[in-house]
Motif scaffolding. Structure first.
Motif, PDB file in Angstrom:
ATOM      1  N   LYS A 291      47.409  39.376  63.808  1.00 20.88           N
ATOM      2  CA  LYS A 291      46.877  38.875  62.540  1.00 20.88           C
ATOM      3  C   LYS A 291      47.419  39.704  61.373  1.00 20.88           C
ATOM      4  O   LYS A 291      47.801  39.167  60.333  1.00 20.88           O
ATOM      5  CB  LYS A 291      45.356  38.921  62.561  1.00 20.88           C
ATOM      6  CG  LYS A 291      44.689  38.270  61.357  1.00 20.88           C
ATOM      7  CD  LYS A 291      43.173  38.314  61.465  1.00 20.88           C
ATOM      8  CE  LYS A 291      42.689  37.506  62.653  1.00 20.88           C
ATOM      9  NZ  LYS A 291      41.196  37.461  62.710  1.00 20.88           N
ATOM     10  N   LEU A 292      47.484  41.020  61.564  1.00 24.78           N
ATOM     11  CA  LEU A 292      48.028  41.881  60.515  1.00 24.78           C
ATOM     12  C   LEU A 292      49.516  41.613  60.300  1.00 24.78           C
ATOM     13  O   LEU A 292      50.019  41.674  59.177  1.00 24.78           O
ATOM     14  CB  LEU A 292      47.827  43.356  60.897  1.00 24.78           C
ATOM     15  CG  LEU A 292      46.395  43.890  60.841  1.00 24.78           C
ATOM     16  CD1 LEU A 292      46.346  45.301  61.407  1.00 24.78           C
ATOM     17  CD2 LEU A 292      45.867  43.877  59.410  1.00 24.78           C
ATOM     18  N   LEU A 293      50.213  41.319  61.394  1.00 23.95           N
ATOM     19  CA  LEU A 293      51.653  41.083  61.304  1.00 23.95           C
ATOM     20  C   LEU A 293      51.973  39.870  60.434  1.00 23.95           C
ATOM     21  O   LEU A 293      53.047  39.797  59.838  1.00 23.95           O
ATOM     22  CB  LEU A 293      52.215  40.883  62.721  1.00 23.95           C
ATOM     23  CG  LEU A 293      53.668  41.282  62.971  1.00 23.95           C
ATOM     24  CD1 LEU A 293      53.886  42.754  62.674  1.00 23.95           C
ATOM     25  CD2 LEU A 293      54.044  40.990  64.410  1.00 23.95           C
ATOM     26  N   ALA A 294      51.051  38.930  60.383  1.00 27.67           N
ATOM     27  CA  ALA A 294      51.265  37.715  59.592  1.00 27.67           C
ATOM     28  C   ALA A 294      50.735  37.841  58.170  1.00 27.67           C
ATOM     29  O   ALA A 294      50.762  36.868  57.403  1.00 27.67           O
ATOM     30  CB  ALA A 294      50.583  36.540  60.289  1.00 27.67           C
ATOM     31  N   SER A 295      50.249  39.027  57.805  1.00 32.30           N
ATOM     32  CA  SER A 295      49.660  39.220  56.482  1.00 32.30           C
ATOM     33  C   SER A 295      50.719  39.158  55.385  1.00 32.30           C
ATOM     34  O   SER A 295      51.898  39.424  55.623  1.00 32.30           O
ATOM     35  CB  SER A 295      48.936  40.567  56.437  1.00 32.30           C
ATOM     36  OG  SER A 295      48.508  40.864  55.122  1.00 32.30           O
ATOM     37  N   GLU A 296      50.294  38.844  54.195  1.00 29.55           N
ATOM     38  CA  GLU A 296      51.202  38.830  53.045  1.00 29.55           C
ATOM     39  C   GLU A 296      51.342  40.220  52.432  1.00 29.55           C
ATOM     40  O   GLU A 296      52.189  40.433  51.565  1.00 29.55           O
ATOM     41  CB  GLU A 296      50.693  37.857  51.988  1.00 29.55           C
ATOM     42  CG  GLU A 296      50.697  36.393  52.447  1.00 29.55           C
ATOM     43  CD  GLU A 296      50.209  35.457  51.370  1.00 29.55           C
ATOM     44  OE1 GLU A 296      49.813  35.961  50.279  1.00 29.55           O
ATOM     45  OE2 GLU A 296      50.235  34.225  51.579  1.00 29.55           O
ATOM     46  N   ARG A 297      50.493  41.152  52.864  1.00 25.45           N
ATOM     47  CA  ARG A 297      50.519  42.502  52.307  1.00 25.45           C
ATOM     48  C   ARG A 297      51.349  43.424  53.197  1.00 25.45           C
ATOM     49  O   ARG A 297      51.163  43.468  54.411  1.00 25.45           O
ATOM     50  CB  ARG A 297      49.094  43.049  52.192  1.00 25.45           C
ATOM     51  CG  ARG A 297      48.206  42.210  51.278  1.00 25.45           C
ATOM     52  CD  ARG A 297      46.804  42.772  51.251  1.00 25.45           C
ATOM     53  NE  ARG A 297      45.924  41.978  50.397  1.00 25.45           N
ATOM     54  CZ  ARG A 297      44.633  42.228  50.216  1.00 25.45           C
ATOM     55  NH1 ARG A 297      44.070  43.253  50.863  1.00 25.45           N
ATOM     56  NH2 ARG A 297      43.906  41.461  49.421  1.00 25.45           N
ATOM     57  N   LEU A 298      52.247  44.167  52.583  1.00 28.36           N
ATOM     58  CA  LEU A 298      53.167  45.019  53.318  1.00 28.36           C
ATOM     59  C   LEU A 298      52.436  46.052  54.149  1.00 28.36           C
ATOM     60  O   LEU A 298      52.756  46.254  55.329  1.00 28.36           O
ATOM     61  CB  LEU A 298      54.126  45.716  52.349  1.00 28.36           C
ATOM     62  CG  LEU A 298      55.067  46.757  52.967  1.00 28.36           C
ATOM     63  CD1 LEU A 298      55.976  46.114  53.999  1.00 28.36           C
ATOM     64  CD2 LEU A 298      55.893  47.448  51.882  1.00 28.36           C
TER      65      LEU A 298
END
Length: 330
Positions: free
Chosen positions: A100-107
């Motif tokens: 889920k984090l990998l698909a985040s828009e935040r670096l």
């Protein structure tokens, strides 16, 4: 049953001396000699009884001990099974959170997902290949691929792959990085053996001592790439663009006095324009031509394939390079 045994043993002690040695004992008017015999027999019977009771006690203690051991083993196995299930559930939860984090828009969240996956791969050898495939897929298809060059998340995923524990890799594992946008990334001692980097964008990479044995770099763009101390045994560089690439020896590499391409490295149609091949050992390469080398920097320390060693044009070009010739800046 126990009461019967007690009563029977009592009768044995009471009447036993006469049952066992009645021919020598009087029934009435007992004499001192009779008392000695009776006492001896009863003492022996009591000792035998005590021994029997002790033996029975030991037997039941042993049985109870074995039963306790079985119960303990059963409980331990259940605890281990439950712990494994709990750990598996935790790994699954961590894996889902990392994806889920990998698909985040935040670096920073994507970076967190990448390093979470690295921790999962270290903690669970079973999940190691899956994490490797996921990170390779992320590198191939990062969010906003048009902006991927030099981005921290792509670079972080590359470094995680490059330092993975190879002992957990399946024998047939291939890092599928075909066409990956890896331009301007950097790293040291990257473990990329057998990686498929064909058609990958590797412009301006700074990879110190990368392990690229048996890797495919077919048609890869390595313009201005720095591959100091690279290990390229069996690598396929056919059609690769190495314009202005720096392939000089890495002085930090132990005993690496030369940058060596070991057979059967294929340089067929490789674009070497402006590459610095000073000190490179190209003696075992195949597909290398005079035309490819005339636009590179080669010196007397550069070892050429046998069929090109005596070429007059190349010998003249070596002299020019020794005098300071460098390819024109385009």
């Amino acid at each position: 049953m126990l009461l019967g045994l007690v009563i029977g043993f009592g009768l044995l002690i009471w009447k036993g001396p006469w049952w066992l040695d009645g021919d020598h004992l009087r029934s009435k008017n007992l004499q001192p000699a009779d008392g000695v015999v009776i006492t001896g027999v009863r003492t022996a019977l009591v000792a035998l009884g005590a021994g029997a009771v002790a033996a029975i006690g030991l037997y039941y203690s042993h049985q109870n001990h074995r039963h306790t051991e079985r119960l303990f083993k059963h409980t331990r196995d259940k605890d281990i099974e439950q712990a494994a299930l709990t750990r598996e559930g935790q790994v699954t939860d961590r894996y889902a959170a990392a994806i889920k984090l990998l698909a985040s828009e935040r670096l920073h969240e994507r970076l967190g997902g990448i390093y979470s996956l690295e921790r999962i791969a270290r903690d669970s050898s079973r999940d190691h290949p899956t994490v490797t495939e996921v990170l390779a897929a992320f590198i191939r298809n990062p969010p906003a691929p048009e902006e991927a060059a030099g981005r921290d998340d792509v670079n972080a995923a590359l470094r995680v792959l490059g330092r993975r524990d190879l002992s957990h890799d399946p024998r047939d594992l291939v890092l599928r990085l075909r066409g990956a946008p890896l331009s301007n990334t950097d790293g040291e001692d990257l473990k990329l053996d057998r990686a498929d980097l064909s058609k990958a964008q590797l412009l301006g990479v700074i990879w110190s001592r990368p392990e690229l044995n048996d890797a495919s770099l077919h048609n890869a763009d390595l313009t201005s790439a720095h591959l100091n101390g690279a290990r390229l045994r069996g690598a396929d560089l056919s059609g690769a663009c190495l314009a202005n690439a720096d392939l000089r020896p890495n002085t930090r590499t132990l005993n690496a006095k030369k940058w060596k391409l070991t057979s059967p490295t294929d340089l067929t149609d490789a674009i070497l324009h402006s590459s610095d091949l000073s000190g490179a050992d190209l003696s075992d390469t195949v597909g290398l031509t005079k035309e490819q080398l005339l636009n590179t920097v080669i010196t007397r320390r550069t070892r050429l394939p046998r069929e090109l060693e005596a070429d007059a044009a190349l010998l003249k070009h070596v002299e020019d390079c020794e005098q300071g010739w460098r390819p024109p800046v385009e």
